[in-house]
Scaffold this motif. Structure first.
Motif: not given
Length: 288
Positions: A97-99, A182-186, A245-248, A253-254
């Motif tokens: 998620a943060t590469n 198209i991205e999915t966070y998991d 996409m940014n998932f950090s 928080l922002l």
């Protein structure tokens, strides 16, 4: 956010540790014979030799380690070079998620493409865990994650829909420079990890590791790998990373802070309207 467990808790070890035998008869309890100094030394060496093996199999109760991941696809239109059966070039991938480098847990990734492709089962055994192809149709891609032996002995299956066209496609010419992403966070959650696995990843930047209870006395972690080796499999310098996409957590928080400000501003507005409504009848009454 969804969380997938890749390692269910192991079955109870009561039978294995209770001294049960296959004969079903209770073993006689006789005092151990006196050992010679040589025998005592041999037993001590055997005990020390088994420590490493215990570390590989001993599980940490009530502990879990999670790895945030992203699986996605990125499709570029071929524009004037497109043909009826070859309109887009696309890439399917699994990344941190943060590469950060996921090869610390992943042994290989298998991508199952549409049967119309030659050799539709594609295996990627080293990072970056991605596959590029070209075609004209959209379909669902099955993604199977296989882990190192000290991580988990079961695979984890994910599914991702390949998209070639933007959602707001109005029939105009699609850009060849801006991809459809198209991205999915998991999150992959490993329950009750082995001590060896915990020690190996506790300082890895891709891992979310809890603070252990004081009752667990583990040896200090070994020295970190060389920086260039540790970053060997990350995707921070990937040519596609500018479109990720940014998932950090900082980004989340922002977004939460911005949403909170909007809610607070809306509350102030509603209170002002409410006070005006409450004040209107009293002014009318005082005018009579």
């Amino acid at each position: 956010m969804p969380r997938k467990s890749a390692s269910p808790p192991p079955p109870s070890e009561t039978a294995a540790s209770s001294g049960a035998t296959t004969s079903g008869k209770r073993q006689s309890e006789q005092p151990p014979p006196d050992l010679t100094p040589a025998q005592k030394a041999a037993r001590s060496k055997a005990s020390r030799a088994s420590d490493g093996s215990d570390k590989k199999t001993r599980r940490l109760k009530d502990v879990e380690i999670s790895f945030p991941i992203v699986h996605g696809t990125m499709a570029f239109s071929l524009g004037k070079k497109a043909t009826e059966y070859n309109s887009h070039k696309w890439t399917v991938y699994v990344r941190g998620a943060t590469n950060e480098d996921l090869s610390v847990i992943l042994k290989r990734v298998v991508f199952q493409l549409h049967p119309s492709f030659n050799n539709p089962t594609r295996v990627v055994e080293s990072p970056p865990f991605e596959l590029s192809e070209s075609g004209w149709g959209e379909f669902e891609i099955a993604i199977s994650l296989f882990f190192h032996s000290d991580v988990c002995d079961k695979r984890l299956d994910l599914y991702h829909q390949l998209k070639l066209y933007p959602e707001d496609d109005s029939g105009g010419t699609q850009s060849t420079k801006k991809p459809v992403v198209i991205e999915t966070y998991d999150e992959i959650v490993f329950l009750e990890p082995t001590e060896a696995f915990f020690l190996r990843v506790q300082n890895h930047p891709a891992a979310i590791v809890p603070r252990l209870p004081a009752s667990l006395n583990l040896p200090p972690p070994g020295p970190l790998e060389h920086q260039s080796e540790r970053r060997r499999g990350d995707t921070k310098d990937n040519p596609l990373s500018q479109w990720y996409m940014n998932f950090s957590e900082a980004d989340e928080l922002l977004k939460l802070a911005a949403a909170r400000q909007q809610v607070q501003a809306h509350i102030v507005k509603l209170r002002r309207q409410l006070s005006m409504l409450e004040g209107a009848p009293s002014k009318a009454a005082s005018g009579q």
